[in-house]
Design an enzyme around this catalytic site. Sequence first.
Site, PDB file in Angstrom:
ATOM      1  N   CYS A 113       0.824  -1.226   0.000  1.00  0.00           N
ATOM      2  CA  CYS A 113       0.000   0.000   0.000  1.00  0.00           C
ATOM      3  C   CYS A 113       0.849   1.264   0.000  1.00  0.00           C
ATOM      4  CB  CYS A 113      -0.934  -0.001   1.203  1.00  0.00           C
ATOM      5  SG  CYS A 113      -2.036  -1.417   1.166  1.00  0.00           S
ATOM      6  N   HIS A 259      -3.700   6.865   1.538  1.00  0.00           N
ATOM      7  CA  HIS A 259      -4.003   5.577   0.916  1.00  0.00           C
ATOM      8  C   HIS A 259      -5.398   5.162   1.396  1.00  0.00           C
ATOM      9  CE1 HIS A 259      -4.257   1.416   0.087  1.00  0.00           C
ATOM     10  NE2 HIS A 259      -4.074   1.056   1.346  1.00  0.00           N
ATOM     11  N   ASN A 289     -10.179  -0.872  -1.466  1.00  0.00           N
ATOM     12  CA  ASN A 289      -8.744  -0.655  -1.273  1.00  0.00           C
ATOM     13  C   ASN A 289      -8.010  -1.158  -2.521  1.00  0.00           C
ATOM     14  OD1 ASN A 289      -6.033  -0.951  -0.573  1.00  0.00           O
ATOM     15  ND2 ASN A 289      -6.455  -1.614   1.518  1.00  0.00           N
TER      16      ASN A 289
HETATM   17  N1  COA Z   1     -18.512 -10.091   6.697  1.00  0.00           N
HETATM   18  C1  COA Z   1     -19.134 -10.404   7.842  1.00  0.00           C
HETATM   19  N2  COA Z   1     -18.477 -10.747   8.960  1.00  0.00           N
HETATM   20  C2  COA Z   1     -17.140 -10.736   8.908  1.00  0.00           C
HETATM   21  C3  COA Z   1     -16.421 -10.423   7.751  1.00  0.00           C
HETATM   22  C4  COA Z   1     -17.178 -10.085   6.604  1.00  0.00           C
HETATM   23  N3  COA Z   1     -16.600  -9.768   5.450  1.00  0.00           N
HETATM   24  N4  COA Z   1     -15.106 -10.498   8.008  1.00  0.00           N
HETATM   25  C5  COA Z   1     -14.982 -10.866   9.299  1.00  0.00           C
HETATM   26  N5  COA Z   1     -16.226 -11.029   9.853  1.00  0.00           N
HETATM   27  C6  COA Z   1     -16.564 -11.408  11.204  1.00  0.00           C
HETATM   28  C7  COA Z   1     -15.451 -12.104  11.942  1.00  0.00           C
HETATM   29  O1  COA Z   1     -15.422 -13.478  11.605  1.00  0.00           O
HETATM   30  C8  COA Z   1     -15.841 -11.889  13.393  1.00  0.00           C
HETATM   31  O2  COA Z   1     -16.830 -12.814  13.751  1.00  0.00           O
HETATM   32  P1  COA Z   1     -16.851 -13.447  15.232  1.00  0.00           P
HETATM   33  O3  COA Z   1     -17.034 -12.286  16.160  1.00  0.00           O
HETATM   34  O4  COA Z   1     -18.002 -14.380  15.166  1.00  0.00           O
HETATM   35  O5  COA Z   1     -15.520 -14.110  15.389  1.00  0.00           O
HETATM   36  C9  COA Z   1     -16.503 -10.511  13.360  1.00  0.00           C
HETATM   37  O6  COA Z   1     -16.836 -10.246  11.972  1.00  0.00           O
HETATM   38  C10 COA Z   1     -15.603  -9.401  13.862  1.00  0.00           C
HETATM   39  O7  COA Z   1     -14.336  -9.591  13.269  1.00  0.00           O
HETATM   40  P2  COA Z   1     -13.138  -8.662  13.643  1.00  0.00           P
HETATM   41  O8  COA Z   1     -11.958  -9.041  12.808  1.00  0.00           O
HETATM   42  O9  COA Z   1     -12.973  -8.606  15.111  1.00  0.00           O
HETATM   43  O10 COA Z   1     -13.741  -7.276  13.135  1.00  0.00           O
HETATM   44  P3  COA Z   1     -13.156  -5.862  13.326  1.00  0.00           P
HETATM   45  O11 COA Z   1     -14.122  -5.013  14.019  1.00  0.00           O
HETATM   46  O12 COA Z   1     -11.746  -5.867  13.815  1.00  0.00           O
HETATM   47  O13 COA Z   1     -13.112  -5.354  11.799  1.00  0.00           O
HETATM   48  C11 COA Z   1     -11.673  -5.088   9.933  1.00  0.00           C
HETATM   49  C12 COA Z   1     -12.379  -6.075  10.846  1.00  0.00           C
HETATM   50  C13 COA Z   1     -10.849  -5.881   8.947  1.00  0.00           C
HETATM   51  C14 COA Z   1     -12.704  -4.275   9.185  1.00  0.00           C
HETATM   52  C15 COA Z   1     -10.802  -4.162  10.822  1.00  0.00           C
HETATM   53  O14 COA Z   1      -9.971  -4.936  11.652  1.00  0.00           O
HETATM   54  C16 COA Z   1      -9.989  -3.233  10.025  1.00  0.00           C
HETATM   55  O15 COA Z   1     -10.491  -2.297   9.456  1.00  0.00           O
HETATM   56  N6  COA Z   1      -8.652  -3.460   9.942  1.00  0.00           N
HETATM   57  C17 COA Z   1      -7.780  -2.753   9.060  1.00  0.00           C
HETATM   58  C18 COA Z   1      -7.850  -3.435   7.743  1.00  0.00           C
HETATM   59  C19 COA Z   1      -7.242  -2.666   6.623  1.00  0.00           C
HETATM   60  O16 COA Z   1      -7.500  -1.518   6.446  1.00  0.00           O
HETATM   61  N7  COA Z   1      -6.412  -3.348   5.862  1.00  0.00           N
HETATM   62  C20 COA Z   1      -5.776  -2.809   4.748  1.00  0.00           C
HETATM   63  C21 COA Z   1      -4.590  -2.054   5.203  1.00  0.00           C
HETATM   64  S1  COA Z   1      -3.621  -1.537   3.887  1.00  0.00           S
END
Ligand code: COA
Length: 332
Positions: A113, A259, A289
């Site tokens: 990224c 980004h 993204n």
């Molecule tokens: N749809 C529905 N549910 C989903 C899912 C999706 N696409 N992806 C994950 N889940 C579920 C998980 O399995 C979890 O379920 P559980 O509670 O039964 O275990 C629940 O949603 C919460 O997951 P979690 O990973 O704790 O969610 P979060 O609040 O941390 O959000 C992200 C996940 C990825 C959105 C968040 O961590 C984030 O924004 N991270 C940065 C990611 C990013 O920007 N990456 C690119 C960087 S360059």
Amino acid sequence: MRFTRIAGTGHHVPPRVVTNHDLEQLMDTSDEWIRERTGIRERRFVEPGTGSSVLGAEAARAALKDAGWKPTDVQFIVFATVSPDLYFPGCGVLLQAALGIPEIGALDVRNQCTGFVYGLAVVDAFIRMGMYDRVLLVGSEVHSAGLQMNTAGRDTAVLFGDGAGAVCLEVTTGEDGSRLLWHHLHADGRFARELSILSPGSANSPWITKEMVDDGSAFPHMNGREVFKHAVTRFPEVIESVLASQKLSRDDLDLVIPHQANERITEAVRKRLGVDESKVYSNIAKYGNTTAASIPIALSEAVSDGKVKRGNLVCLAAFGSGFTWGASLLRY
Ligand code: COA
């Protein structure tokens, strides 16, 4: 004095729109979950078989037209991508062939990224030192070919989209104030596996097996919470530090182009910086993204929408896999 200025920008996204509702048909997810957690409503996917170099060539042609350059004006190519057409050679040489500019050098940047910001700093150094006068920098991704499009891959599959952006960079004396000012680049490889694709790779023997595809290690793996935690700290830190290097402050900024990782990250960064919403560019709702392509797509859009004008102070900032992060400050 030799400095670098942006002579032209361009971008290209494939026409096929894939909405969150479309993804609901492929995996256990929902439009509401994706929008609330990421701000993404839709993304673009290529037709199967279209590589990153093809999107990159379209974006490059648009940037060349904007700059008023012929392909043969380009003296060097830098291509940033995490989704190359081939494991090797890189996309730079494929773009060179597509544009019909034989023999000039072509460098591939692999900084995920942060690839576009790293690329910009490299090009600026080449131009300032007198090695080249006109360089083409491209960021392009085709993520759709490499996502695990089922419930097992949903935590990353819903985040990424395809697209490309390009800039033409040329030497200037900087007298009219239009120039790249400075760049700060960082990495912390202790977190390399927190956002990664583990195979194929030479650390495996053999480097790819059917099991690696079946167990998901050939698809993106992400520790979302760890990425989020670091991103919301590193983005404001590096924006502040590159501003300070030029004795400027956040109040001097006309626009920050982060980004486009996640709307919640962008919003958290905006609040920490204490800048108005109108000063932080966001288009993640429509493209998702697009990794190395997200900043040049946003810059190209912002220029054509009149949100970035000549003389404006613009900060491009990125955080991503590696972890890598960085910022470039420029007077457009
Ligand atoms: N749809 C529905 N549910 C989903 C899912 C999706 N696409 N992806 C994950 N889940 C579920 C998980 O399995 C979890 O379920 P559980 O509670 O039964 O275990 C629940 O949603 C919460 O997951 P979690 O990973 O704790 O969610 P979060 O609040 O941390 O959000 C992200 C996940 C990825 C959105 C968040 O961590 C984030 O924004 N991270 C940065 C990611 C990013 O920007 N990456 C690119 C960087 S360059």
